[in-house]
Design a protein around this motif. Structure first.
Motif, PDB file in Angstrom:
ATOM      1  N   MET A   1      12.920  -1.088 -23.050  1.00  0.00           N
ATOM      2  CA  MET A   1      14.015  -1.557 -22.190  1.00  0.00           C
ATOM      3  C   MET A   1      14.226  -0.595 -21.033  1.00  0.00           C
ATOM      4  SD  MET A   1      17.887  -2.609 -23.306  1.00  0.00           S
ATOM      5  CE  MET A   1      19.025  -3.328 -22.123  1.00  0.00           C
ATOM      6  N   ALA A   3      16.656   1.356 -18.544  1.00  0.00           N
ATOM      7  CA  ALA A   3      18.047   1.818 -18.457  1.00  0.00           C
ATOM      8  C   ALA A   3      18.600   1.605 -17.059  1.00  0.00           C
ATOM      9  CB  ALA A   3      18.135   3.288 -18.852  1.00  0.00           C
ATOM     10  N   GLN A  28      14.675   3.369 -20.891  1.00  0.00           N
ATOM     11  CA  GLN A  28      15.732   3.778 -21.807  1.00  0.00           C
ATOM     12  C   GLN A  28      15.240   4.910 -22.701  1.00  0.00           C
ATOM     13  OE1 GLN A  28      17.181   0.955 -24.896  1.00  0.00           O
ATOM     14  NE2 GLN A  28      19.133   1.098 -23.838  1.00  0.00           N
ATOM     15  N   ILE A  62      21.821  -1.930 -14.246  1.00  0.00           N
ATOM     16  CA  ILE A  62      22.090  -1.079 -15.398  1.00  0.00           C
ATOM     17  C   ILE A  62      21.759  -1.887 -16.647  1.00  0.00           C
ATOM     18  CG2 ILE A  62      23.773   0.324 -16.626  1.00  0.00           C
ATOM     19  CD1 ILE A  62      23.273   1.278 -13.771  1.00  0.00           C
ATOM     20  N   GLU A  63      20.719  -1.451 -17.366  1.00  0.00           N
ATOM     21  CA  GLU A  63      20.252  -2.175 -18.552  1.00  0.00           C
ATOM     22  C   GLU A  63      20.055  -3.666 -18.251  1.00  0.00           C
ATOM     23  OE1 GLU A  63      22.917  -1.219 -21.742  1.00  0.00           O
ATOM     24  OE2 GLU A  63      22.116   0.818 -21.939  1.00  0.00           O
ATOM     25  N   ASN A  65      21.459  -5.502 -15.950  1.00  0.00           N
ATOM     26  CA  ASN A  65      22.604  -6.196 -15.356  1.00  0.00           C
ATOM     27  C   ASN A  65      22.907  -5.637 -13.967  1.00  0.00           C
ATOM     28  OD1 ASN A  65      23.427  -7.817 -17.773  1.00  0.00           O
ATOM     29  ND2 ASN A  65      23.679  -5.770 -18.650  1.00  0.00           N
ATOM     30  N   LYS A  77      28.994   2.706 -19.309  1.00  0.00           N
ATOM     31  CA  LYS A  77      27.695   3.095 -19.864  1.00  0.00           C
ATOM     32  C   LYS A  77      27.181   4.393 -19.272  1.00  0.00           C
ATOM     33  CE  LYS A  77      26.167  -1.712 -20.628  1.00  0.00           C
ATOM     34  NZ  LYS A  77      25.948  -1.632 -22.099  1.00  0.00           N
ATOM     35  N   GLN A 154      25.629   6.075 -22.692  1.00  0.00           N
ATOM     36  CA  GLN A 154      24.220   6.109 -23.067  1.00  0.00           C
ATOM     37  C   GLN A 154      23.341   6.621 -21.935  1.00  0.00           C
ATOM     38  OE1 GLN A 154      22.816   5.582 -26.202  1.00  0.00           O
ATOM     39  NE2 GLN A 154      25.012   5.841 -26.559  1.00  0.00           N
ATOM     40  N   ILE A 155      23.878   6.621 -20.709  1.00  0.00           N
ATOM     41  CA  ILE A 155      23.120   7.079 -19.543  1.00  0.00           C
ATOM     42  C   ILE A 155      23.870   8.245 -18.902  1.00  0.00           C
ATOM     43  CG2 ILE A 155      22.185   6.446 -17.285  1.00  0.00           C
ATOM     44  CD1 ILE A 155      22.164   3.522 -18.270  1.00  0.00           C
ATOM     45  N   THR A 186      19.698   8.428 -22.342  1.00  0.00           N
ATOM     46  CA  THR A 186      18.865   8.403 -21.146  1.00  0.00           C
ATOM     47  C   THR A 186      19.464   9.391 -20.159  1.00  0.00           C
ATOM     48  OG1 THR A 186      18.333   6.054 -21.463  1.00  0.00           O
ATOM     49  CG2 THR A 186      17.978   6.983 -19.270  1.00  0.00           C
TER      50      THR A 186
END
Length: 310
Positions: A1, A3, A28, A62-63, A65, A77, A154-155, A186
């Motif tokens: 995936m 990131a 990611q 972002i991911e 989106n 995030k 997560q980032i 990440t």
């Protein structure tokens, strides 16, 4: 995936182009180094990725989106640590983190647990009741990183996280970033301290004058750099005569004597290198030592920005 991904991302300040059609892909869980000299566009890029600076054109995902749709929903995030992080010096260390936990609407019970876990993570538990103003520069940097992690993003976007730190504090920061990487975060960090990024990152993006020169894994870039390599030779043969013979071989660039050895710039893969060594021996050059001079990230960076690696 993926990131973070950017498509034709640009930012202008008047007539000046700070970032020019940047296409960046950050997988990611990777530890991604954004490399470039001062003024290359690193900070502008990171500020756009955090939503603090609006792009002149292009798109940020972002991911998967797009931030065009709902940036506020995606911003949780991301954790951002700027190159200069102001702190509230008249707070106690634990109060400082608790304050930002409140800003992120963490419930009281959860907030208390998060504060203690973060203090432990950045090795500041013993300083929890000290005032922020009493902390060293390195401790403040670790506290600011803890602040970045309060909402468990997560980032992580870190702009020059080791800037101004002494050698010991840099080592501590490097080990902390490795630990965060092992936790599955990440991490995108910008720096011009290339040897530190080489020890930390699994992939890099090189920016010069707002444009992306290279993006990919460190292994890929090293393989490309190996197409032009430098060998060190020590000989029993006459050096001047050997240098004249060597300079005529296919793939050989510069040949020069450096103290007690010859340095030879050579373009070719491993098979061509083996043939090069065999041909020298066939020509009667008596070689006692043949070794490759390692290409570090700084050398690779210079080659890329000069267009020597493609």
């Amino acid at each position: 995936m993926i990131a973070i991904e950017t498509k034709n991302l640009s930012r202008k300040f008047g007539k000046n182009i700070a970032v020019n059609n940047l296409d960046l892909v950050v997988p990611q869980g990777s530890l991604f180094g954004l490399i470039g000299p001062n003024g290359a566009g690193k900070t502008t890029t990171i500020r756009m990725l955090t939503g603090l600076l609006e792009p002149s054109s292009g798109e940020i995902l972002i991911e998967g989106n797009s931030t065009h749709h709902d940036w506020r929903q995606l911003s949780h995030k991301i954790g951002y640590m700027p190159d200069f992080f102001g702190v509230y010096e008249d707070m106690l260390v634990w109060e400082y983190l608790d304050f930002f936990g409140r800003c992120h609407n963490l419930p009281t019970k959860q907030r208390s647990k998060v504060v203690e876990e973060l203090l432990d993570l950045v090795d500041l538990t013993e300083k929890r009741n000290d005032y922020v103003e009493s902390l060293s520069r390195g401790m403040r940097q670790r506290l600011c990183l803890a602040h970045t992690l309060v909402h468990d993003p997560q980032i992580l976007l870190l702009d020059e996280p080791a800037s101004g730190l002494d050698p010991r504090a840099r080592i501590e920061m490097r080990e902390l970033l490795k630990e965060l990487g092992a936790m599955g975060k990440t991490i995108i960090l910008s720096s011009h301290i290339l040897h530190e990024l080489a020890e930390l990152c699994d992939s890099i993006g090189i920016i010069e004058k707002g444009s992306l020169v290279y993006s990919g894994s460190l292994e890929d870039i090293k393989q490309k750099a190996l197409q032009r390599r430098t060998f060190r030779l020590r000989l029993i043969s006459d050096y001047e005569e050997a240098m004249q013979i060597i300079s005529n071989f296919h793939g050989v660039g510069d040949v020069f004597k450096n103290k007690d050895h010859i340095e030879v710039s050579f373009q070719g893969d491993d098979n061509e290198t083996a043939s090069f060594l065999s041909d020298m021996i066939s020509e009667g050059i008596r070689i006692t030592s043949f070794s490759e001079k390692a290409s570090d990230l700084e050398e690779i960076f210079m080659r890329l920005t000069k267009g020597e690696v493609s």
